[in-house]
Design a protein around this motif. Structure first.
Motif, PDB file in Angstrom:
ATOM      1  N   GLU A   1      10.613 -27.952  38.575  1.00  0.00           N
ATOM      2  CA  GLU A   1      11.815 -27.124  38.507  1.00  0.00           C
ATOM      3  C   GLU A   1      11.624 -26.143  37.347  1.00  0.00           C
ATOM      4  O   GLU A   1      11.385 -26.553  36.211  1.00  0.00           O
ATOM      5  CB  GLU A   1      13.055 -27.991  38.264  1.00  0.00           C
ATOM      6  CG  GLU A   1      14.353 -27.191  38.266  1.00  0.00           C
ATOM      7  CD  GLU A   1      15.587 -28.065  38.150  1.00  0.00           C
ATOM      8  OE1 GLU A   1      15.991 -28.642  39.186  1.00  0.00           O
ATOM      9  OE2 GLU A   1      16.117 -28.185  37.030  1.00  0.00           O
TER      10      GLU A   1
ATOM     11  N   ARG B   1      12.642 -24.469  42.495  1.00  0.00           N
ATOM     12  CA  ARG B   1      11.754 -25.623  42.610  1.00  0.00           C
ATOM     13  C   ARG B   1      10.526 -25.259  43.442  1.00  0.00           C
ATOM     14  O   ARG B   1      10.649 -24.615  44.478  1.00  0.00           O
ATOM     15  CB  ARG B   1      12.485 -26.820  43.236  1.00  0.00           C
ATOM     16  CG  ARG B   1      13.557 -27.403  42.332  1.00  0.00           C
ATOM     17  CD  ARG B   1      14.253 -28.599  42.961  1.00  0.00           C
ATOM     18  NE  ARG B   1      15.280 -29.143  42.062  1.00  0.00           N
ATOM     19  CZ  ARG B   1      16.060 -30.170  42.355  1.00  0.00           C
ATOM     20  NH1 ARG B   1      15.934 -30.783  43.543  1.00  0.00           N
ATOM     21  NH2 ARG B   1      16.957 -30.597  41.486  1.00  0.00           N
TER      22      ARG B   1
ATOM     23  N   TYR C   1      10.491 -25.270  32.191  1.00  0.00           N
ATOM     24  CA  TYR C   1      10.152 -26.073  33.371  1.00  0.00           C
ATOM     25  C   TYR C   1      10.290 -27.548  33.031  1.00  0.00           C
ATOM     26  O   TYR C   1      10.241 -27.959  31.867  1.00  0.00           O
ATOM     27  CB  TYR C   1       8.722 -25.773  33.849  1.00  0.00           C
ATOM     28  CG  TYR C   1       7.625 -26.269  32.941  1.00  0.00           C
ATOM     29  CD1 TYR C   1       6.981 -27.486  33.186  1.00  0.00           C
ATOM     30  CD2 TYR C   1       7.212 -25.538  31.829  1.00  0.00           C
ATOM     31  CE1 TYR C   1       5.963 -27.944  32.357  1.00  0.00           C
ATOM     32  CE2 TYR C   1       6.200 -25.980  30.997  1.00  0.00           C
ATOM     33  CZ  TYR C   1       5.573 -27.178  31.270  1.00  0.00           C
ATOM     34  OH  TYR C   1       4.571 -27.641  30.443  1.00  0.00           O
ATOM     35  N   LYS C   2      10.502 -28.338  34.071  1.00  0.00           N
ATOM     36  CA  LYS C   2      10.418 -29.782  33.933  1.00  0.00           C
ATOM     37  C   LYS C   2       9.843 -30.373  35.211  1.00  0.00           C
ATOM     38  O   LYS C   2       9.933 -29.777  36.301  1.00  0.00           O
ATOM     39  CB  LYS C   2      11.767 -30.405  33.599  1.00  0.00           C
ATOM     40  CG  LYS C   2      12.878 -30.239  34.611  1.00  0.00           C
ATOM     41  CD  LYS C   2      14.145 -30.960  34.108  1.00  0.00           C
ATOM     42  CE  LYS C   2      15.299 -30.809  35.109  1.00  0.00           C
ATOM     43  NZ  LYS C   2      16.498 -31.562  34.655  1.00  0.00           N
TER      44      LYS C   2
ATOM     45  N   GLY D   1       9.456 -33.147  38.186  1.00  0.00           N
ATOM     46  CA  GLY D   1      10.377 -33.989  38.928  1.00  0.00           C
ATOM     47  C   GLY D   1       9.696 -34.762  40.039  1.00  0.00           C
ATOM     48  O   GLY D   1       8.656 -34.339  40.562  1.00  0.00           O
ATOM     49  N   HIS D   2      10.287 -35.897  40.387  1.00  0.00           N
ATOM     50  CA  HIS D   2       9.870 -36.693  41.548  1.00  0.00           C
ATOM     51  C   HIS D   2      11.134 -37.128  42.278  1.00  0.00           C
ATOM     52  O   HIS D   2      12.025 -37.752  41.674  1.00  0.00           O
ATOM     53  CB  HIS D   2       9.068 -37.923  41.116  1.00  0.00           C
ATOM     54  CG  HIS D   2       7.722 -37.614  40.552  1.00  0.00           C
ATOM     55  ND1 HIS D   2       6.571 -37.661  41.300  1.00  0.00           N
ATOM     56  CD2 HIS D   2       7.349 -37.217  39.306  1.00  0.00           C
ATOM     57  CE1 HIS D   2       5.538 -37.332  40.537  1.00  0.00           C
ATOM     58  NE2 HIS D   2       5.987 -37.056  39.323  1.00  0.00           N
ATOM     59  N   LYS D   3      11.210 -36.801  43.561  1.00  0.00           N
ATOM     60  CA  LYS D   3      12.335 -37.239  44.376  1.00  0.00           C
ATOM     61  C   LYS D   3      11.933 -38.520  45.101  1.00  0.00           C
ATOM     62  O   LYS D   3      11.036 -38.521  45.939  1.00  0.00           O
ATOM     63  CB  LYS D   3      12.735 -36.169  45.384  1.00  0.00           C
ATOM     64  CG  LYS D   3      13.965 -36.547  46.197  1.00  0.00           C
ATOM     65  CD  LYS D   3      14.376 -35.439  47.158  1.00  0.00           C
ATOM     66  CE  LYS D   3      15.618 -35.831  47.953  1.00  0.00           C
ATOM     67  NZ  LYS D   3      16.015 -34.772  48.915  1.00  0.00           N
TER      68      LYS D   3
ATOM     69  N   TYR E   1      16.303 -39.074  41.597  1.00  0.00           N
ATOM     70  CA  TYR E   1      15.285 -38.239  40.956  1.00  0.00           C
ATOM     71  C   TYR E   1      14.802 -38.884  39.657  1.00  0.00           C
ATOM     72  O   TYR E   1      15.571 -39.528  38.940  1.00  0.00           O
ATOM     73  CB  TYR E   1      15.845 -36.858  40.635  1.00  0.00           C
ATOM     74  CG  TYR E   1      16.101 -36.003  41.859  1.00  0.00           C
ATOM     75  CD1 TYR E   1      15.143 -35.099  42.307  1.00  0.00           C
ATOM     76  CD2 TYR E   1      17.304 -36.104  42.560  1.00  0.00           C
ATOM     77  CE1 TYR E   1      15.380 -34.314  43.428  1.00  0.00           C
ATOM     78  CE2 TYR E   1      17.547 -35.327  43.669  1.00  0.00           C
ATOM     79  CZ  TYR E   1      16.581 -34.430  44.106  1.00  0.00           C
ATOM     80  OH  TYR E   1      16.816 -33.656  45.210  1.00  0.00           O
TER      81      TYR E   1
ATOM     82  N   TRP F   1      12.884 -37.471  36.175  1.00  0.00           N
ATOM     83  CA  TRP F   1      12.595 -36.207  35.514  1.00  0.00           C
ATOM     84  C   TRP F   1      11.788 -36.423  34.235  1.00  0.00           C
ATOM     85  O   TRP F   1      11.920 -37.438  33.562  1.00  0.00           O
ATOM     86  CB  TRP F   1      13.896 -35.488  35.131  1.00  0.00           C
ATOM     87  CG  TRP F   1      14.750 -35.079  36.274  1.00  0.00           C
ATOM     88  CD1 TRP F   1      15.860 -35.727  36.745  1.00  0.00           C
ATOM     89  CD2 TRP F   1      14.583 -33.926  37.106  1.00  0.00           C
ATOM     90  NE1 TRP F   1      16.396 -35.043  37.816  1.00  0.00           N
ATOM     91  CE2 TRP F   1      15.631 -33.936  38.056  1.00  0.00           C
ATOM     92  CE3 TRP F   1      13.647 -32.878  37.138  1.00  0.00           C
ATOM     93  CZ2 TRP F   1      15.770 -32.942  39.027  1.00  0.00           C
ATOM     94  CZ3 TRP F   1      13.776 -31.894  38.104  1.00  0.00           C
ATOM     95  CH2 TRP F   1      14.831 -31.930  39.039  1.00  0.00           C
ATOM     96  N   SER F   2      11.007 -35.419  33.905  1.00  0.00           N
ATOM     97  CA  SER F   2      10.401 -35.352  32.575  1.00  0.00           C
ATOM     98  C   SER F   2      11.369 -34.629  31.644  1.00  0.00           C
ATOM     99  O   SER F   2      12.433 -34.159  32.081  1.00  0.00           O
ATOM    100  CB  SER F   2       9.083 -34.581  32.626  1.00  0.00           C
ATOM    101  OG  SER F   2       9.329 -33.181  32.783  1.00  0.00           O
ATOM    102  N   LYS F   3      11.007 -34.507  30.395  1.00  0.00           N
ATOM    103  CA  LYS F   3      11.775 -33.633  29.508  1.00  0.00           C
ATOM    104  C   LYS F   3      11.473 -32.180  29.878  1.00  0.00           C
ATOM    105  O   LYS F   3      10.562 -31.893  30.663  1.00  0.00           O
ATOM    106  CB  LYS F   3      11.437 -33.911  28.049  1.00  0.00           C
ATOM    107  CG  LYS F   3       9.988 -33.659  27.664  1.00  0.00           C
ATOM    108  CD  LYS F   3       9.771 -34.055  26.204  1.00  0.00           C
ATOM    109  CE  LYS F   3       8.321 -33.826  25.791  1.00  0.00           C
ATOM    110  NZ  LYS F   3       8.050 -34.258  24.395  1.00  0.00           N
ATOM    111  N   ARG F   4      12.212 -31.253  29.312  1.00  0.00           N
ATOM    112  CA  ARG F   4      12.043 -29.829  29.621  1.00  0.00           C
ATOM    113  C   ARG F   4      11.063 -29.186  28.640  1.00  0.00           C
ATOM    114  O   ARG F   4      11.063 -29.481  27.447  1.00  0.00           O
ATOM    115  CB  ARG F   4      13.390 -29.109  29.569  1.00  0.00           C
ATOM    116  CG  ARG F   4      13.346 -27.692  30.132  1.00  0.00           C
ATOM    117  CD  ARG F   4      14.735 -27.102  30.255  1.00  0.00           C
ATOM    118  NE  ARG F   4      15.528 -27.792  31.273  1.00  0.00           N
ATOM    119  CZ  ARG F   4      15.452 -27.523  32.578  1.00  0.00           C
ATOM    120  NH1 ARG F   4      14.604 -26.610  33.027  1.00  0.00           N
ATOM    121  NH2 ARG F   4      16.211 -28.186  33.435  1.00  0.00           N
TER     122      ARG F   4
END
Length: 627
Positions: A218, A228, A273-274, A276-278, A284, A286-289
């Motif tokens: 994202e 995305r 950006y960060k 993501g995995h759905k 979801y 998420w990583s940090k941004r």
């Protein structure tokens, strides 16, 4: 009801019973990996552990306890663990091994074609430390309290106490298990230039296969709408490795490596950006941004800053994995780059990336170490002997400096804009710079596939838009006063094959690693200085300046007894080079030491476009007398 202490002892007894099943005497020889000619002995510390010789010696009164049980409770990707050791028969040779996965018994063994190399414990630890490192009185008291830093590597961890030193290990006790909150989390993003100037790629590692989660990035301009983009997923397996130890004790599951492509970027713009995995249940992870700045348009006249170094490797901030001061400068180089990151636009790590040498766990350690850099600016790599060279695998040199990795790790863990990532040569643009990155571990001689690429890459530079033409390779295909072949001062075939191209296309600077020091030449051609200046160059491009910048972090190399006429500055210390292009006619070169970040060697280039076009020896365009 049974007490907690009784349950703990029961747990240890069960774990020790499992270990007893797989610990036997062995006669196999250890897979000790040595570096190739030119970069010292280069012994990977983990290779010194004779894990195949480990024997059962559990002591009922010895214990190892690790706390906290849960790591990264606030989402962090690293944490410190306190390991308490109590040994009734202590020795100065006792050491603590960190295993991941925590269950290091025969149930995780995989069949191997190299049966004579297969150890009886199936995998080396990911790190180790001597018990007396934290307590000088350990030999007398048998008690130690060690602090070890762990990073999230997709599996849980356990700690084992061995006696007998690393050459004759005897298992004495095993700890409880510790684990990160989410071992599978997306981690350690690595940015890279894409195949066009307005594309950025981001590669990361996770524990999620595509059947359990869909990876994506994202991203968008800072403060604006975020879009995305899907990511591709790769991995590799034990049978993809070419030789021990990567196929045997060095093997560890790499998880999944994802790459997203961020396209149609606006030049010189700040993006966030960060990762993501759905998941299949619709939730979801998420990583940090993170933040990066997009590349300038090719030829754009603006301040542009490039860092170049080679042979850095990795080191441990907790002091573990030390063997003969293996990578003493690695953390200093990393920390200096982080400190100056706001003044860096792109980084080139020109080979010998991790020195994992077939111990796969070390690639995670390295990507964690450089994450503050690689997540913020493009981290471009070149292939070196410690990434590629394995006998009978197609590498130009036939040693086993990669420890059986045969290029698979480097090709997968990092993205480069090559047409074929197994052939690690590529070009990339950054504003006023045009870079031609060669792969010294594949044939580069005249007539080869790579030679044709090199000429095409050099010829494609539009010197009016991109006046600064840079050549990069890992091994010294040019000049070095301390190269391993006495009297050759580099790869003689390299100069014979390539110096005609460097001269014809008026390459400004050729960078090399492999030799672990710093050296700068005059503008040189066929062994002769073409310009006697030392600190400032102006006018025609009448020779290429050759720079060895292999002091990124690995053990240092001295210089030979011969003082060559073309060598202007030599330093056997850790450091890196920074190039600053102020505009189309002015370039600053600085060599900085990793210990303090200060400049110890520098020069400037000032010239106009007509100077690049001017005729020089063996660098003239054909002319005709016809009117």
């Amino acid at each position: 009801m049974r007490s907690l202490s009784f349950l703990y002892m029961e747990f240890l007894a069960m774990l020790m019973l499992i270990l007893f099943q797989c610990l036997k005497f062995g006669t196999a020889t250890a897979a000790v990996v040595h570096a190739g000619n030119g970069d010292g002995d280069g012994i990977q510390p983990l290779s010194k552990i004779a894990i195949h010789k480990a024997v059962y010696a559990l002591h009922e009164n010895a214990s190892v306890k690790a706390l906290p049980l849960v790591l990264g409770p606030k989402g962090g990707d690293s944490d410190w663990v306190t390991v308490e050791v109590d040994c009734p028969e202590p020795s100065e040779y006792d050491w603590i091994a960190v295993f991941s996965p925590a269950n290091f018994n025969s149930s995780i063994c995989q069949p191997s074609d190299d049966s004579e190399e297969t150890p009886y414990i199936c995998s080396a630890p990911i790190k180790y430390k001597y018990a007396n490192d934290s307590n000088a009185e350990y030999k007398r008291t048998g008690k130690a309290l060690l602090k070890l830093q762990l990073i999230n590597q997709r599996e849980n961890f356990s700690f084992a106490l061995f006696s007998g030193g690393i050459s004759d290990p005897k298992l004495v006790a095993v700890s409880n298990v510790v684990s990160f909150v989410n071992p599978k989390a997306p981690l350690y993003p690595r940015l890279s230039q894409g195949k066009s100037w307005n594309e950025m790629t981001v590669t990361w590692t996770s524990g999620y296969n595509i059947i359990e989660a869909v990876p994506f990035v994202e991203w968008g301009m800072k403060g604006e709408y975020q879009t995305r983009s899907p990511a591709g997923t790769l991995t590799f397996h034990q049978n993809d490795m070419c030789a021990p130890p990567a196929r045997t004790v060095g093997w560890r599951d790499p998880g999944f490596i994802h790459t997203g492509f961020l396209k149609d970027l606006w030049p010189n713009s700040v993006y966030t950006y960060k990762l993501g995995h759905k998941l299949v249940n619709g939730s979801y992870v998420w990583s940090k941004r993170y933040t990066f700045k997009s590349s300038p348009y090719p030829g754009q006249d603006s301040l542009q800053r490039v860092v170049v170094f080679g042979d850095m490797g990795k080191a441990e901030r907790d002091g573990s994995n030390e063997y003969k001061n293996y990578q003493p400068g690695s953390l200093n180089t990393t920390d200096q780059l982080i400190k100056d990151l706001k003044n860096i636009d792109i980084v080139f790590h020109i080979g010998d990336i991790t020195y994992a040498n077939g111990y796969i766990s070390q690639w995670d350690q390295f990507t964690s170490q450089v994450e503050p850099i690689a997540s913020t600016v493009p981290y471009m790599i070149a292939s070196g002997n410690h990434e590629r060279d394995t006998p009978n695998s197609g590498s130009f040199y036939d040693g086993n400096d990669s420890g059986g990795e045969c290029g698979v790790l480097a090709e997968t863990m990092f993205y480069v804009p090559a047409e074929n990532r197994a052939k690690f040569w590529y070009s990339t643009d950054y504003g006023m710079f045009h870079f031609c990155i060669a792969d010294s571990e594949h044939d580069w001689r005249e007539g080869s596939e790579q030679y044709k690429f090199i000429e095409k890459c050099l010829a494609s530079a539009d010197r009016r838009k991109q006046p600064w033409l840079i050549f990069v390779a890992h091994r010294v295909l040019g000049y070095s006063s301390s190269y391993w072949k006495d009297g050759s001062f580099g790869e003689p075939m390299g100069r014979e094959s390539l110096q005609g191209l460097w001269q014809k296309y008026k390459v400004d600077i050729a960078f090399f690693g492999h030799v672990h020091n710093y050296e700068r030449t005059c503008p040189v051609y066929q062994g002769q200085c073409m310009n006697m200046e030392k600190a400032h160059y102006s006018g025609t491009v009448n020779g290429t300046i050759h720079v060895v910048v292999g002091g990124g972090g690995s053990h240092l190399t001295g210089f030979g007894p011969t003082q060559t006429s073309w060598s202007l500055y030599r330093d056997s210390d850790f450091g890196f080079v920074k190039l600053t292009a102020f505009n189309h006619s002015s370039l600053l070169f600085e060599y900085k030491k990793s210990s303090d970040g200060n400049v110890y060697d520098s020069f400037t280039i000032s010239r106009e476009y007509r100077d690049v076009l001017a005729c020089v020896h063996d660098g003239c365009e054909p002319t005709t007398l016809a009117s």
